[in-house]
Design a protein around this motif. Structure first.
Motif, PDB file in Angstrom:
ATOM      1  N   GLY A  13     -11.919  11.649  45.504  1.00  0.00           N
ATOM      2  CA  GLY A  13     -12.326  10.246  46.248  1.00  0.00           C
ATOM      3  C   GLY A  13     -11.793   9.925  47.443  1.00  0.00           C
ATOM      4  N   TRP A  14     -11.205  11.032  48.447  1.00  0.00           N
ATOM      5  CA  TRP A  14     -10.179  10.941  49.529  1.00  0.00           C
ATOM      6  C   TRP A  14     -11.249  10.812  50.726  1.00  0.00           C
ATOM      7  CZ3 TRP A  14      -5.304  14.473  48.745  1.00  0.00           C
ATOM      8  CH2 TRP A  14      -4.600  13.968  47.487  1.00  0.00           C
ATOM      9  N   ARG A  15     -10.844  10.010  51.602  1.00  0.00           N
ATOM     10  CA  ARG A  15     -11.746  10.044  52.900  1.00  0.00           C
ATOM     11  C   ARG A  15     -10.446   9.801  53.930  1.00  0.00           C
ATOM     12  NH1 ARG A  15     -14.837  10.769  49.854  1.00  0.00           N
ATOM     13  NH2 ARG A  15     -16.860   9.907  49.238  1.00  0.00           N
ATOM     14  N   ASN A  16     -10.744  10.629  55.194  1.00  0.00           N
ATOM     15  CA  ASN A  16      -9.635  10.642  56.046  1.00  0.00           C
ATOM     16  C   ASN A  16      -8.294  10.139  55.688  1.00  0.00           C
ATOM     17  OD1 ASN A  16     -11.674  11.210  57.995  1.00  0.00           O
ATOM     18  ND2 ASN A  16     -12.523   8.949  57.720  1.00  0.00           N
ATOM     19  N   PHE A  17      -7.677  10.798  54.949  1.00  0.00           N
ATOM     20  CA  PHE A  17      -6.320  10.706  54.438  1.00  0.00           C
ATOM     21  C   PHE A  17      -5.555  11.688  54.981  1.00  0.00           C
ATOM     22  CE2 PHE A  17      -3.665  11.236  50.227  1.00  0.00           C
ATOM     23  CZ  PHE A  17      -2.730  10.366  50.778  1.00  0.00           C
ATOM     24  N   ALA A  18      -4.502  10.898  55.804  1.00  0.00           N
ATOM     25  CA  ALA A  18      -3.561  11.827  56.858  1.00  0.00           C
ATOM     26  C   ALA A  18      -2.381  12.242  55.868  1.00  0.00           C
ATOM     27  CB  ALA A  18      -3.252  10.831  57.964  1.00  0.00           C
ATOM     28  N   ILE A  19      -2.646  13.069  54.932  1.00  0.00           N
ATOM     29  CA  ILE A  19      -1.580  13.278  53.861  1.00  0.00           C
ATOM     30  C   ILE A  19      -0.524  14.228  54.658  1.00  0.00           C
ATOM     31  CG2 ILE A  19      -2.679  15.425  53.104  1.00  0.00           C
ATOM     32  CD1 ILE A  19      -1.561  14.912  50.267  1.00  0.00           C
ATOM     33  N   GLY A  20      -0.777  14.956  55.583  1.00  0.00           N
ATOM     34  CA  GLY A  20       0.230  15.850  56.198  1.00  0.00           C
ATOM     35  C   GLY A  20       1.402  14.961  57.201  1.00  0.00           C
ATOM     36  N   PRO A  21       0.915  14.185  57.833  1.00  0.00           N
ATOM     37  CA  PRO A  21       1.930  13.215  58.554  1.00  0.00           C
ATOM     38  C   PRO A  21       2.763  12.490  57.301  1.00  0.00           C
ATOM     39  CG  PRO A  21      -0.047  13.409  59.609  1.00  0.00           C
ATOM     40  CD  PRO A  21      -0.412  14.134  58.398  1.00  0.00           C
ATOM     41  N   ALA A  22       1.911  12.267  56.484  1.00  0.00           N
ATOM     42  CA  ALA A  22       2.921  11.184  55.439  1.00  0.00           C
ATOM     43  C   ALA A  22       3.824  12.047  54.692  1.00  0.00           C
ATOM     44  CB  ALA A  22       1.718  10.628  54.680  1.00  0.00           C
ATOM     45  N   VAL A  23       3.333  13.128  54.364  1.00  0.00           N
ATOM     46  CA  VAL A  23       4.521  14.014  53.613  1.00  0.00           C
ATOM     47  C   VAL A  23       5.579  14.474  54.526  1.00  0.00           C
ATOM     48  CG1 VAL A  23       4.573  16.197  52.284  1.00  0.00           C
ATOM     49  CG2 VAL A  23       2.745  14.884  51.913  1.00  0.00           C
ATOM     50  N   SER A  24       5.320  14.629  55.724  1.00  0.00           N
ATOM     51  CA  SER A  24       6.116  15.230  56.513  1.00  0.00           C
ATOM     52  C   SER A  24       7.220  14.123  56.885  1.00  0.00           C
ATOM     53  CB  SER A  24       5.627  15.806  58.014  1.00  0.00           C
ATOM     54  OG  SER A  24       6.608  15.879  58.934  1.00  0.00           O
ATOM     55  N   GLY A  50      10.679  14.475  55.763  1.00  0.00           N
ATOM     56  CA  GLY A  50      11.873  14.883  57.060  1.00  0.00           C
ATOM     57  C   GLY A  50      11.583  16.471  57.290  1.00  0.00           C
ATOM     58  N   VAL A  51      10.567  16.924  56.927  1.00  0.00           N
ATOM     59  CA  VAL A  51      10.396  18.353  57.402  1.00  0.00           C
ATOM     60  C   VAL A  51       8.938  18.474  57.904  1.00  0.00           C
ATOM     61  CG1 VAL A  51      11.892  19.571  55.985  1.00  0.00           C
ATOM     62  CG2 VAL A  51       9.808  19.202  54.911  1.00  0.00           C
ATOM     63  N   PRO A  52       8.644  19.479  58.517  1.00  0.00           N
ATOM     64  CA  PRO A  52       7.157  19.848  58.767  1.00  0.00           C
ATOM     65  C   PRO A  52       6.319  20.005  57.723  1.00  0.00           C
ATOM     66  CG  PRO A  52       8.757  21.364  60.327  1.00  0.00           C
ATOM     67  CD  PRO A  52       9.483  20.805  59.187  1.00  0.00           C
ATOM     68  N   ALA A  53       5.139  19.494  57.824  1.00  0.00           N
ATOM     69  CA  ALA A  53       3.973  19.684  56.624  1.00  0.00           C
ATOM     70  C   ALA A  53       2.690  20.244  57.308  1.00  0.00           C
ATOM     71  CB  ALA A  53       4.140  18.429  56.026  1.00  0.00           C
ATOM     72  N   THR A  54       2.228  21.190  56.496  1.00  0.00           N
ATOM     73  CA  THR A  54       0.894  21.606  56.697  1.00  0.00           C
ATOM     74  C   THR A  54       0.043  21.535  55.847  1.00  0.00           C
ATOM     75  OG1 THR A  54       1.532  23.964  55.888  1.00  0.00           O
ATOM     76  CG2 THR A  54       2.025  23.611  58.151  1.00  0.00           C
ATOM     77  N   LEU A  55      -1.588  21.629  56.152  1.00  0.00           N
ATOM     78  CA  LEU A  55      -2.456  21.536  55.106  1.00  0.00           C
ATOM     79  C   LEU A  55      -3.652  22.434  55.519  1.00  0.00           C
ATOM     80  CD1 LEU A  55      -3.755  19.202  53.081  1.00  0.00           C
ATOM     81  CD2 LEU A  55      -4.921  18.099  55.238  1.00  0.00           C
ATOM     82  N   GLU A  56      -3.916  22.956  54.511  1.00  0.00           N
ATOM     83  CA  GLU A  56      -4.892  23.906  54.436  1.00  0.00           C
ATOM     84  C   GLU A  56      -5.961  23.812  53.370  1.00  0.00           C
ATOM     85  OE1 GLU A  56      -5.089  26.230  57.024  1.00  0.00           O
ATOM     86  OE2 GLU A  56      -3.033  26.306  57.660  1.00  0.00           O
TER      87      GLU A  56
END
Lengths: 296, 296
Positions: free
Chosen positions: A86-97, A101-107
Motif C-alpha cells: 500500500g505504498w505510494r511515493n514513499f521516499a524510504i531511501g532518504p528517510a533511512v539514510s 547517518g549512512v548512505p542508503a540505496t534502494l533497488e
C-alpha cells in the motif's frame, strides 16, 4: 573490512542482516511487515531493526541497501508504487539514510536477489548474469560487471502474441506461461493432481517420474515456453550464467536437463550455451544483494 | 580536442572518416570493399584509407574505431564470422592498431550506429537509448551512459511462438515480422504493388494515403507487431528514446503516429512512453559511432 546492512522488504516479513563486503552474513533477523499500518510506522520498525542488528554485531555500517517489490525509483530512493504494501511515493531511501547517518540505496527486490547470486551464489564472479525467478510471476534481474542493470522487467515480454491473458493486461507474456502459476494451471488443465486433489509446482514432475506420459508432455510444453523466453534474453543480453530461482527451480535437473536441450536449438547460431543452473541462496539472495548494492 | 578515425565496414563499401571528440566529421570517403578478395588485402586498403584521411585532415589520431557486421568479439577485436565478407576469425582490431600505432576498437555495426545517434543524432544526450534498424533484418543497439551495451541482438526475439520462419532457424522472430522484408512480404501477399508490379517499403503507405483500406489494415498489422516487440524491449531496457532507422523509418509519422498509439497500450502500466523518433544520421551514424567507440 566494510560492513553493510541489507534489508529485504516483503509483503509478509522484513528480513534484515549485517553483511560484510564479501557477501558474508554476520547476523540477521526477520520481523513481520504489518503492511496494514501506515508506512511511517513500518519505517520506524525497519530503523529499529537495523540499529539493533548493528549494535549486536558490534560493527560500524558503511551503508544500508534495501530491496523492495513494486515500482522503484532507485535514483531517488523512492518506492513509487507497491500494491501489497500500500505504498505510494514513499521516499524510504532518504528517510533511512537520515535516521542511520549512512548512505542508503534502494533497488527492486528481484534485482537485489540477482546481485546476491552474483556475489556469493550460483553466478559467483560472472561478468554477466541473468537471474530469472519462476514464482507467482516471472521476475528477472541482470547483473553486469558487478552492478545491477536497472529495468529488466522481462517477465512481461510477449512470446506468444495474442496468447494467454497476463495480469499486466498484455496477452502471451513470458510470465503467463512460465511462472509457477502458469505451470500449475497447465497441470490442472490436464487433470493431473496430487492425491488430495491439489496441484503444486512439483506435481507434474512427480507424475512424470511415475510414468505419466501426459505429465511428460506438459513438462515438454513448459520447458519449450521457458526455452523460448530464455533464448530471447540470452541472444539479447549474452549472460554467462542463467540462474533460475523460485519454487519451480527446486526441481533441479528434472527441469534443467530438458531445458538445456531445448535452449541449444533456440539460441543464436554461434553462441555458446551459458551455464543454466538453479539459484543457491534462497531468501538470503535478496538480503545479501541488497547489502551489496550499497557498495556501489 | 582529440580526433578519431571511424570505419564502417560494409559488404559493398567501406566508409571511413576523421571525427572529432564531439562527433563532428572533418573529412570522410568511401572505397569499394571488394569482398571477394583475401581479408589481408582488404585490410591493407583500410589502413591506406585511414592514413590518407588523417594526412589530408592534418590531425593526429588518438584512436581508431571500427564497426562491422557479423559476429564480433569486441574484447579481442576479432570478426569471428561474417558471411557477406567471407571473414572468419579475423583479428582486424590488433592488425589496424599495430599498423596505425594507436588503439583500435571493434564493435558490431548496429551498436556503432546506435552510439552515433546518441552522440549527435536522434537520441543526443540520452542516458538510455534503443536504436532499432528496420532493414533487410531488424538490428538493435542499446547505449547506456554513453557506452555501447554489447549483445542486444533482439531482432531474433520470438514474439509469435511457432510463427513465420526466420532466417535464423527460429519461428516468429521480431525480425520475421518487422523487417522491411517482412513488410514487403505482407504487402505483396495482400496484392498491393506499385504500378510496375514491384513492392518496396513505402508501397503500402502510399496505397493507404490513396484510400486503400486493405493497405491500412496491413499498416495496422505491421505496427501492431512492431509495438509488441518494442514494448518487450521498452519494459526490459527502459530507454528514454527509441530511434528507428532503415528504409521503413523514412515513412516518418505515417509509421510513428500509429506505432505510438499502440505502444501506449502495450508498455508496462506506470511507465512513461519513451520518445519514439526516426534516426537522423543515416549512413553517418555508423561512421560517427565507430569513431566515438574509440573514445571509451
Amino acid at each position: 573490512m566494510k560492513y553493510y546492512a541489507g534489508i529485504d522488504i516483503g509483503g509478509t516479513n522484513i528480513k534484515a542482516g549485517i553483511v560484510d563486503e564479501t557477501g558474508k552474513i554476520l547476523i540477521e533477523d526477520s520481523i513481520p511487515t504489518g503492511a496494514d499500518r501506515p508506512q511511517d510506522i513500518v519505517l520506524k520498525d525497519i530503523i529499529a531493526q537495523v540499529k539493533g542488528l548493528a549494535e549486536k554485531s558490534g560493527v560500524a555500517l558503511s551503508g544500508v541497501g534495501m530491496g523492495s517489490p513494486g515500482m522503484i525509483d532507485s535514483e531517488r530512493g523512492i518506492v513509487i508504487y507497491n500494491n501489497n504494501l500500500g505504498w505510494r511515493n514513499f521516499a524510504i531511501g532518504p528517510a533511512v539514510s537520515e535516521a542511520l547517518g549512512v548512505p542508503a540505496t534502494l533497488e527492486n527486490d528481484a534485482d537485489a536477489a540477482a546481485l546476491g547470486e552474483v556475489v556469493s551464489g550460483c553466478a559467483k564472479g560472472a561478468k554477466r548474469a541473468l537471474i530469472i525467478t519462476l514464482g507467482t510471476g516471472v521476475g528477472s534481474g541482470f547483473v553486469i560487471d558487478g552492478r545491477i542493470f536497472r529495468g529488466c522487467e522481462f517477465g512481461h515480454m510477449v512470446i506468444v502474441r495474442g496468447g494467454r491473458p497476463c495480469t499486466c493486461g498484455r496477452k502471451g507474456c513470458f510470465e503467463s506461461y512460465c511462472s509457477a502459476t502458469g505451470l500449475i494451471n497447465m497441470t490442472r488443465e490436464a487433470g493431473i493432481t496430487e492425491a488430495d486433489g491439489t496441484v503444486n509446482g512439483r506435481t507434474v514432475f512427480d507424475a512424470a517420474d511415475n510414468g505419466s506420459s501426459k505429465a511428460q508432455d506438459i513438462i515438454d510444453d513448459y520447458t519449450g515456453y521457458l526455452a523460448c523466453g530464455l533464448a530471447n534474453l540470452i541472444n539479447g543480453l549474452l549472460p554467462e550464467v542463467v540462474g533460475l530461482g523460485g519454487g519451480i527451480a527446486k526441481q533441479g535437473e528434472r527441469l534443467l536437463a530438458p531445458l538445456r536441450e531445448k535452449l541449444k536449438e533456440e539460441i543464436y547460431k554461434g553462441l555458446s550455451l551459458p551455464r543454466i543452473v538453479s539459484c543457491e541462496l534462497g531468501y538470503k539472495a535478496g538480503l545479501i544483494g541488497a547489502a551489496m548494492s550499497a557498495r556501489q
